[in-house]
Design an enzyme around this catalytic site. Sequence first.
Site, PDB file in Angstrom:
ATOM      1  N   GLU A 151       0.882  -1.190   0.000  1.00  0.00           N
ATOM      2  CA  GLU A 151       0.000   0.000   0.000  1.00  0.00           C
ATOM      3  C   GLU A 151       0.907   1.223   0.000  1.00  0.00           C
ATOM      4  O   GLU A 151       1.707   1.402   0.918  1.00  0.00           O
ATOM      5  CB  GLU A 151      -0.919  -0.005   1.221  1.00  0.00           C
ATOM      6  CG  GLU A 151      -1.714   1.277   1.423  1.00  0.00           C
ATOM      7  CD  GLU A 151      -2.572   1.691   0.233  1.00  0.00           C
ATOM      8  OE1 GLU A 151      -3.549   1.003  -0.071  1.00  0.00           O
ATOM      9  OE2 GLU A 151      -2.246   2.726  -0.406  1.00  0.00           O
ATOM     10  N   ALA A 232       2.875  -1.248  -6.024  1.00  0.00           N
ATOM     11  CA  ALA A 232       3.292  -2.567  -6.507  1.00  0.00           C
ATOM     12  C   ALA A 232       2.761  -2.786  -7.917  1.00  0.00           C
ATOM     13  O   ALA A 232       1.730  -2.235  -8.299  1.00  0.00           O
ATOM     14  CB  ALA A 232       2.752  -3.653  -5.572  1.00  0.00           C
ATOM     15  N   GLY A 294     -26.761  12.932  -8.949  1.00  0.00           N
ATOM     16  CA  GLY A 294     -27.659  12.755  -7.789  1.00  0.00           C
ATOM     17  C   GLY A 294     -27.664  11.313  -7.333  1.00  0.00           C
ATOM     18  O   GLY A 294     -28.713  10.752  -6.997  1.00  0.00           O
ATOM     19  N   ALA A 429     -17.746  -0.719   0.641  1.00  0.00           N
ATOM     20  CA  ALA A 429     -16.645  -1.203   1.473  1.00  0.00           C
ATOM     21  C   ALA A 429     -16.924  -2.611   2.000  1.00  0.00           C
ATOM     22  O   ALA A 429     -16.037  -3.477   1.986  1.00  0.00           O
ATOM     23  CB  ALA A 429     -16.433  -0.238   2.639  1.00  0.00           C
ATOM     24  N   HIS A 553     -39.680  -1.710  22.668  1.00  0.00           N
ATOM     25  CA  HIS A 553     -40.428  -0.452  22.594  1.00  0.00           C
ATOM     26  C   HIS A 553     -39.878   0.532  23.615  1.00  0.00           C
ATOM     27  O   HIS A 553     -39.563   0.136  24.722  1.00  0.00           O
ATOM     28  CB  HIS A 553     -41.906  -0.723  22.894  1.00  0.00           C
ATOM     29  CG  HIS A 553     -42.729   0.531  22.960  1.00  0.00           C
ATOM     30  ND1 HIS A 553     -43.163   1.172  21.835  1.00  0.00           N
ATOM     31  CD2 HIS A 553     -43.153   1.260  24.026  1.00  0.00           C
ATOM     32  CE1 HIS A 553     -43.843   2.249  22.193  1.00  0.00           C
ATOM     33  NE2 HIS A 553     -43.852   2.333  23.519  1.00  0.00           N
TER      34      HIS A 553
HETATM   35  P1  FAD Z   1      -9.961   1.247  -2.045  1.00  0.00           P
HETATM   36  O1  FAD Z   1     -10.604   1.537  -0.748  1.00  0.00           O
HETATM   37  O2  FAD Z   1     -10.054   2.263  -3.111  1.00  0.00           O
HETATM   38  O3  FAD Z   1      -8.447   0.911  -1.708  1.00  0.00           O
HETATM   39  C1  FAD Z   1      -7.524   0.640  -2.707  1.00  0.00           C
HETATM   40  C2  FAD Z   1      -6.146   0.904  -2.163  1.00  0.00           C
HETATM   41  O4  FAD Z   1      -5.181   0.396  -3.086  1.00  0.00           O
HETATM   42  C3  FAD Z   1      -5.825   2.385  -2.004  1.00  0.00           C
HETATM   43  O5  FAD Z   1      -5.409   2.629  -0.683  1.00  0.00           O
HETATM   44  C4  FAD Z   1      -4.697   2.645  -2.985  1.00  0.00           C
HETATM   45  O6  FAD Z   1      -3.754   3.576  -2.493  1.00  0.00           O
HETATM   46  C5  FAD Z   1      -4.078   1.267  -3.107  1.00  0.00           C
HETATM   47  N1  FAD Z   1      -3.382   1.024  -4.372  1.00  0.00           N
HETATM   48  C6  FAD Z   1      -3.833   1.269  -5.633  1.00  0.00           C
HETATM   49  N2  FAD Z   1      -2.913   0.873  -6.534  1.00  0.00           N
HETATM   50  C7  FAD Z   1      -1.876   0.362  -5.834  1.00  0.00           C
HETATM   51  C8  FAD Z   1      -0.636  -0.196  -6.205  1.00  0.00           C
HETATM   52  N3  FAD Z   1      -0.294  -0.320  -7.486  1.00  0.00           N
HETATM   53  N4  FAD Z   1       0.203  -0.595  -5.231  1.00  0.00           N
HETATM   54  C9  FAD Z   1      -0.138  -0.467  -3.911  1.00  0.00           C
HETATM   55  N5  FAD Z   1      -1.298   0.055  -3.513  1.00  0.00           N
HETATM   56  C10 FAD Z   1      -2.162   0.456  -4.460  1.00  0.00           C
HETATM   57  N6  FAD Z   1     -18.808   2.461   0.867  1.00  0.00           N
HETATM   58  C11 FAD Z   1     -19.572   1.986   1.865  1.00  0.00           C
HETATM   59  O7  FAD Z   1     -19.754   0.773   1.978  1.00  0.00           O
HETATM   60  N7  FAD Z   1     -20.144   2.832   2.780  1.00  0.00           N
HETATM   61  C12 FAD Z   1     -19.979   4.172   2.703  1.00  0.00           C
HETATM   62  O8  FAD Z   1     -20.515   4.903   3.529  1.00  0.00           O
HETATM   63  C13 FAD Z   1     -19.187   4.693   1.649  1.00  0.00           C
HETATM   64  N8  FAD Z   1     -18.986   6.017   1.531  1.00  0.00           N
HETATM   65  C14 FAD Z   1     -18.199   6.489   0.530  1.00  0.00           C
HETATM   66  C15 FAD Z   1     -18.039   7.874   0.405  1.00  0.00           C
HETATM   67  C16 FAD Z   1     -17.250   8.376  -0.600  1.00  0.00           C
HETATM   68  C17 FAD Z   1     -17.082   9.875  -0.731  1.00  0.00           C
HETATM   69  C18 FAD Z   1     -16.598   7.502  -1.503  1.00  0.00           C
HETATM   70  C19 FAD Z   1     -15.710   8.035  -2.589  1.00  0.00           C
HETATM   71  C20 FAD Z   1     -16.762   6.142  -1.402  1.00  0.00           C
HETATM   72  C21 FAD Z   1     -17.579   5.618  -0.395  1.00  0.00           C
HETATM   73  N9  FAD Z   1     -17.796   4.249  -0.261  1.00  0.00           N
HETATM   74  C22 FAD Z   1     -18.588   3.774   0.741  1.00  0.00           C
HETATM   75  C23 FAD Z   1     -17.212   3.289  -1.199  1.00  0.00           C
HETATM   76  C24 FAD Z   1     -15.969   2.621  -0.562  1.00  0.00           C
HETATM   77  O9  FAD Z   1     -15.066   3.615  -0.147  1.00  0.00           O
HETATM   78  C25 FAD Z   1     -15.320   1.695  -1.571  1.00  0.00           C
HETATM   79  O10 FAD Z   1     -16.276   0.790  -2.072  1.00  0.00           O
HETATM   80  C26 FAD Z   1     -14.201   0.904  -0.911  1.00  0.00           C
HETATM   81  O11 FAD Z   1     -13.227   1.758  -0.360  1.00  0.00           O
HETATM   82  C27 FAD Z   1     -13.539  -0.028  -1.927  1.00  0.00           C
HETATM   83  O12 FAD Z   1     -12.529  -0.745  -1.301  1.00  0.00           O
HETATM   84  P2  FAD Z   1     -11.280  -1.347  -2.115  1.00  0.00           P
HETATM   85  O13 FAD Z   1     -10.465  -2.064  -1.100  1.00  0.00           O
HETATM   86  O14 FAD Z   1     -11.767  -2.073  -3.282  1.00  0.00           O
HETATM   87  O15 FAD Z   1     -10.504  -0.100  -2.685  1.00  0.00           O
HETATM   88  P1  NAD Z   2     -23.409   6.688  -8.396  1.00  0.00           P
HETATM   89  O1  NAD Z   2     -23.306   5.743  -9.503  1.00  0.00           O
HETATM   90  O2  NAD Z   2     -24.075   6.306  -7.136  1.00  0.00           O
HETATM   91  O3  NAD Z   2     -24.161   8.010  -8.893  1.00  0.00           O
HETATM   92  C1  NAD Z   2     -23.735   8.750  -9.986  1.00  0.00           C
HETATM   93  C2  NAD Z   2     -24.910   9.567 -10.467  1.00  0.00           C
HETATM   94  O4  NAD Z   2     -24.430  10.504 -11.403  1.00  0.00           O
HETATM   95  C3  NAD Z   2     -25.963   8.709 -11.151  1.00  0.00           C
HETATM   96  O5  NAD Z   2     -27.221   9.034 -10.643  1.00  0.00           O
HETATM   97  C4  NAD Z   2     -25.821   9.099 -12.613  1.00  0.00           C
HETATM   98  O6  NAD Z   2     -27.014   9.036 -13.326  1.00  0.00           O
HETATM   99  C5  NAD Z   2     -25.330  10.536 -12.498  1.00  0.00           C
HETATM  100  N1  NAD Z   2     -24.575  11.011 -13.664  1.00  0.00           N
HETATM  101  C6  NAD Z   2     -23.664  10.335 -14.388  1.00  0.00           C
HETATM  102  N2  NAD Z   2     -23.169  11.138 -15.368  1.00  0.00           N
HETATM  103  C7  NAD Z   2     -23.782  12.339 -15.218  1.00  0.00           C
HETATM  104  C8  NAD Z   2     -23.694  13.566 -15.909  1.00  0.00           C
HETATM  105  N3  NAD Z   2     -22.870  13.736 -16.939  1.00  0.00           N
HETATM  106  N4  NAD Z   2     -24.470  14.605 -15.520  1.00  0.00           N
HETATM  107  C9  NAD Z   2     -25.314  14.450 -14.462  1.00  0.00           C
HETATM  108  N5  NAD Z   2     -25.430  13.300 -13.777  1.00  0.00           N
HETATM  109  C10 NAD Z   2     -24.672  12.254 -14.136  1.00  0.00           C
HETATM  110  O7  NAD Z   2     -21.915   7.188  -8.136  1.00  0.00           O
HETATM  111  P2  NAD Z   2     -21.337   8.102  -6.984  1.00  0.00           P
HETATM  112  O8  NAD Z   2     -22.407   8.831  -6.276  1.00  0.00           O
HETATM  113  O9  NAD Z   2     -20.222   8.857  -7.609  1.00  0.00           O
HETATM  114  O10 NAD Z   2     -20.731   7.018  -5.988  1.00  0.00           O
HETATM  115  C11 NAD Z   2     -19.697   6.136  -6.437  1.00  0.00           C
HETATM  116  C12 NAD Z   2     -19.717   4.864  -5.641  1.00  0.00           C
HETATM  117  O11 NAD Z   2     -19.351   5.105  -4.302  1.00  0.00           O
HETATM  118  C13 NAD Z   2     -21.072   4.243  -5.648  1.00  0.00           C
HETATM  119  O12 NAD Z   2     -20.990   2.957  -6.222  1.00  0.00           O
HETATM  120  C14 NAD Z   2     -21.467   4.128  -4.238  1.00  0.00           C
HETATM  121  O13 NAD Z   2     -21.970   2.852  -3.909  1.00  0.00           O
HETATM  122  C15 NAD Z   2     -20.199   4.373  -3.447  1.00  0.00           C
HETATM  123  N6  NAD Z   2     -20.578   5.177  -2.286  1.00  0.00           N
HETATM  124  C16 NAD Z   2     -21.294   4.570  -1.300  1.00  0.00           C
HETATM  125  C17 NAD Z   2     -21.724   5.304  -0.230  1.00  0.00           C
HETATM  126  C18 NAD Z   2     -22.503   4.631   0.843  1.00  0.00           C
HETATM  127  O14 NAD Z   2     -22.538   3.416   0.871  1.00  0.00           O
HETATM  128  N7  NAD Z   2     -23.135   5.363   1.750  1.00  0.00           N
HETATM  129  C19 NAD Z   2     -21.447   6.648  -0.136  1.00  0.00           C
HETATM  130  C20 NAD Z   2     -20.760   7.234  -1.169  1.00  0.00           C
HETATM  131  C21 NAD Z   2     -20.310   6.482  -2.229  1.00  0.00           C
END
Ligand code: FAD
Ligand code: NAD
Length: 575
Positions: A151, A232, A294, A429, A553
Amino acid sequence: MAEKVIMPKQGLQMTEGTIVQWIVKEGETCEEGKPLFEMETDKLTITMDAPASGTLLKIVHGEGDVVPITETIAVIGTPGEDISAILAEAGTPAAAETAQTAQETAAAPSAAAAPAASSYDFDVAVIGGGPGGYVAAIRCAQYGLKTALAEYREMGGTCLNRGCIPTKALLHSAETYEELMRSGKDLGIIADHVEVDYAKAAARKQMVVKRMSGGVEKLVKARKITLLKDKACLTGIHSFEAGGKTYTADKLILASGSEPVRIPIPGIEKDGVMNSDGVLAMETLPESVVIIGGGVIGIEFATLYSSFGKKVTIIEALPRILNTIDKDAADTMRALLESKGVVIHTGAKVVEIQDGLKVVYEENGTRQEAEGEAVVVAIGRRPVTADLGLEAAGVQKTDRGFINVNDKMQTNVPNIYAIGDITGKIQLAHVASAQGLTAAANCAGREKKMAYDIVPSCIYSNPEIAAVGLTEEEAKAKGLQVQTGMFSTAGNGRSVILGCQEGFAKVVTEARTGEILGGVIVAPHATDMIAEIAVAMKAEATAEEVSDTIHPHPTVSEIIMEAFHDLEHLSVHKL
Ligand code: FAD
Ligand code: NAD
């Protein structure tokens, strides 16, 4: 790690059971969820499935034995594993002898499930330390595999550093502010001069992130996992390079995650246009924000800014926001956000971003514009696969650029696995972690498969939204005979105390069998409560069984019970 098979409790009155037949014999392999043995109670004869995959190392109780519930009846594990402690705990005199048998089984040529005693540097190397990668690495180490984790950024990936955790930390500050501002006086608390110190909220968010990320790093080190703090890159099917050194590994798990999609329109590079990473790095609050997209991220950020009293405009391309969740839930959320002043344009196509941060979009064939101090782009996330050396190992991608995997998380190269957001299944996640546990089990020779039919998904809006299984629309589209039960938070004491009357719980069942197909909750603590419906589905409980379960409740969870009662039009608190 060996797993005990215990005499299960099949019914409230059961105290003991009789082993009728072992379907899998000692030394044979068994598969989690597949038949292991047949047993009899005073009421029924039943086939029990294996609780884990592996080799049936020891049958402690043979056919005909009457065994009290919870007593160990067998041990599943990896050939060669020392299970004498489990057997001693089970009071089996054969403990020492069985340890010996296990060693012999390991040496036998049929021990295909055993991790190879290899000449590689590592049994397993994981690339990426997000919730997919670090969980996989820890589980591999727990299985006794020599494990490396690469990482190059902070431990915990997107989730801990730029996703789940920081957004929810900021949302907590925002909701606390909103609560004080909106209902402070109603609650009998006069909170004069309430102000936002956003820099402090951001600092607290960062403190939480640091604590969680540091905690993960400690866990990894405590498990004696070799942590490579470098990028990596695969150099072959059994080799990778990190920090200028080449290492070898019997198996590899790719977990490099995802990054925000960039929208290809003029003006996207302007100052003040940012993705979720940019929002979470800010130390000041903009007075107005235009959010493009949205979806889940768009709605959580709209909640954040509107709760802090800022002007929010959402521009969504599809006809509705939150298009993947239940329509009633999405419509309720739209109405709630609009009641707080959020302006929402759906079916709107963004054309360009002009100076002064004017977002030009087309809606119903006319060009319009929305202006904000900041523009947030949240239109989805794409896999991080560049510089991963996929070509060197021959790992194939899908048309959409994600890595192709089977249900054991193997890529087309059988010793290389891929998990998490790069697989393009469900970008959450907890899905990444579940895939990580699946890949780790398979790396350790314990066959395990991923299923995606019972995955809870949550949106941390106010109130929260949480769903699992099929939506009503999806179930109908599948041609199922669908029945729904619904109950509003307006009829629930705890919800009213918490100030939420607009939410609901909806459950979707198959009309003839009572099978629970899915559910959605819009309510305070919805994200914590959805696990109840998920567990009921996993345990194959019927609607009647949940309906008959006494709920405490006053709790918001009563809306789930009432929704189940409503399937029979028997909800006591609904007219
Ligand atoms: P990542 O968490 O993206 O981790 C990948 C890791 O690999 C990174 O640390 C990166 O640095 C490392 N890496 C990449 N390439 C290399 C390399 N070549 N060598 C070494 N290391 C490398 N999901 C939920 O379930 N609940 C939520 O509330 C939620 N909220 C979110 C809010 C936001 C704003 C965003 C953007 C995402 C959210 N998600 C949420 C989605 C969630 O974060 C991802 O689904 C999750 O982190 C994916 O896990 P991952 O292990 O696949 O990848
Ligand atoms: P998303 O796919 O949930 O939503 C993207 C939205 O953008 C869609 O409604 C799509 O129709 C719209 N869109 C795409 N192109 C557009 C354009 N050109 N103009 C206007 N609208 C457009 O993706 P996200 O909100 O970016 O989230 C990414 C991922 O992160 C999701 O898969 C989500 O599961 C994960 N995430 C999860 C949580 C959580 O679990 N609470 C929180 C944040 C993110």
